[in-house]
Scaffold this active site. Structure first.
Site, PDB file in Angstrom:
ATOM      1  N   HIS A  18       0.842  -1.204   0.000  1.00  0.00           N
ATOM      2  CA  HIS A  18       0.000   0.000   0.000  1.00  0.00           C
ATOM      3  C   HIS A  18       0.876   1.253   0.000  1.00  0.00           C
ATOM      4  CE1 HIS A  18      -3.148  -2.574   2.314  1.00  0.00           C
ATOM      5  NE2 HIS A  18      -3.616  -2.401   1.082  1.00  0.00           N
ATOM      6  N   LYS A  42     -17.691  -6.222   6.829  1.00  0.00           N
ATOM      7  CA  LYS A  42     -16.400  -6.859   7.089  1.00  0.00           C
ATOM      8  C   LYS A  42     -15.994  -6.651   8.540  1.00  0.00           C
ATOM      9  CE  LYS A  42     -13.170  -6.959   3.128  1.00  0.00           C
ATOM     10  NZ  LYS A  42     -12.047  -6.207   2.549  1.00  0.00           N
ATOM     11  N   ARG A  91      -2.003  -6.276  -8.162  1.00  0.00           N
ATOM     12  CA  ARG A  91      -0.768  -7.021  -7.871  1.00  0.00           C
ATOM     13  C   ARG A  91      -0.545  -8.136  -8.866  1.00  0.00           C
ATOM     14  NH1 ARG A  91      -2.933  -8.172  -1.991  1.00  0.00           N
ATOM     15  NH2 ARG A  91      -4.678  -8.424  -3.394  1.00  0.00           N
ATOM     16  N   SER A 129      -3.147  -7.709   3.129  1.00  0.00           N
ATOM     17  CA  SER A 129      -3.464  -7.500   4.554  1.00  0.00           C
ATOM     18  C   SER A 129      -3.977  -8.795   5.163  1.00  0.00           C
ATOM     19  CB  SER A 129      -4.526  -6.406   4.701  1.00  0.00           C
ATOM     20  OG  SER A 129      -4.045  -5.196   4.192  1.00  0.00           O
TER      21      SER A 129
HETATM   22  O1  PNS Z   1      -9.123  -2.748   0.439  1.00  0.00           O
HETATM   23  P1  PNS Z   1     -10.396  -3.281  -0.127  1.00  0.00           P
HETATM   24  O2  PNS Z   1     -11.239  -3.917   0.963  1.00  0.00           O
HETATM   25  O3  PNS Z   1     -10.178  -4.196  -1.301  1.00  0.00           O
HETATM   26  O4  PNS Z   1     -11.210  -2.018  -0.683  1.00  0.00           O
HETATM   27  C1  PNS Z   1     -12.489  -2.153  -1.241  1.00  0.00           C
HETATM   28  C2  PNS Z   1     -13.189  -0.783  -1.270  1.00  0.00           C
HETATM   29  C3  PNS Z   1     -13.202  -0.185   0.113  1.00  0.00           C
HETATM   30  C4  PNS Z   1     -12.481   0.141  -2.220  1.00  0.00           C
HETATM   31  C5  PNS Z   1     -14.657  -1.004  -1.769  1.00  0.00           C
HETATM   32  O5  PNS Z   1     -15.287  -1.987  -1.005  1.00  0.00           O
HETATM   33  C6  PNS Z   1     -15.487   0.285  -1.707  1.00  0.00           C
HETATM   34  O6  PNS Z   1     -15.347   1.142  -2.544  1.00  0.00           O
HETATM   35  N1  PNS Z   1     -16.363   0.418  -0.672  1.00  0.00           N
HETATM   36  C7  PNS Z   1     -17.197   1.577  -0.463  1.00  0.00           C
HETATM   37  C8  PNS Z   1     -18.663   1.278  -0.820  1.00  0.00           C
HETATM   38  C9  PNS Z   1     -18.884   1.354  -2.333  1.00  0.00           C
HETATM   39  O7  PNS Z   1     -18.777   2.386  -2.943  1.00  0.00           O
HETATM   40  N2  PNS Z   1     -19.212   0.181  -2.923  1.00  0.00           N
HETATM   41  C10 PNS Z   1     -19.421   0.051  -4.346  1.00  0.00           C
HETATM   42  C11 PNS Z   1     -18.141  -0.282  -5.095  1.00  0.00           C
HETATM   43  S1  PNS Z   1     -18.417  -0.504  -6.818  1.00  0.00           S
END
Ligand code: PNS
Length: 161
Positions: A18, A42, A91, A129
């Site tokens: 990150h 989560k 990645r 993570s």
């Molecule tokens: O680190 P992660 O858990 O892979 O990140 C995922 C994240 C937080 C970017 C995604 O879950 C997100 O954007 N969540 C906010 C809610 C949202 O907008 N959901 C629709 C995504 S298309």
């Protein structure tokens, strides 16, 4: 006009992958907002305040960066803070499908916000993570995989369990 991007994620916890992506983003964009997303679906190991603190500590030497915790739809947050882009890391090919789907859904929700994919250094391509928490939970060393402050907090977290 300054270019501003949002780098969203769970960051539970921040890894060196990150951090590498944050540094790369700052070479492209004038300002970067690292958005620590609260995902009610989560269960996180670290609280949002802890995740934010760890990012703040690891990025202390960097300029033009802000760290914000948010809950809700990502594109709404991006628009609210006046950013034009979302940064996500890829990645390996296995990341692509999920990221592609999210990027297109975000574009459907707001056409004016672009998703930019960056590759972390290949030395970090296997770090996640989830795996960091798993190996730290078994007492394995995470030195070199996460910033020192994160390593310390992981040790403390699992010692108390
Ligand atoms: O680190 P992660 O858990 O892979 O990140 C995922 C994240 C937080 C970017 C995604 O879950 C997100 O954007 N969540 C906010 C809610 C949202 O907008 N959901 C629709 C995504 S298309």
């Amino acid at each position: 006009m300054a270019t501003r991007a949002v780098y969203p994620g769970s960051f539970d916890p921040l890894t060196n992958g990150h951090l590498d992506l944050i540094e790369r983003s700052l070479r492209i964009f004038d300002e970067l907002i690292v958005a620590v997303v609260i995902n009610p679906a989560k269960t996180a190991l670290f609280t949002d305040a802890e995740r934010m603190d760890m990012i703040r500590e690891a990025t202390r030497g960097l300029r033009h960066i802000d760290i914000i915790v948010f809950e809700g739809l990502l594109v709404d947050f991006v628009a609210k803070v006046g950013a034009g882009a979302i940064v996500r890391g890829i990645r390996a090919v296995s990341d692509f499908e999920y990221e592609f789907q999210m990027a297109l859904m975000n574009r459907k929700l707001r056409e004016d916000i672009e998703t930019v994919f960056l590759m972390p250094h290949e030395a970090y391509s296997y770090i996640s993570s989830r795996l960091i928490k798993e190996i730290a939970g078994y007492g394995a060393t995470v030195t070199g995989l996460v910033p020192p402050g994160v390593e310390k907090r992981l040790t403390e977290k699992f010692r108390r369990r």
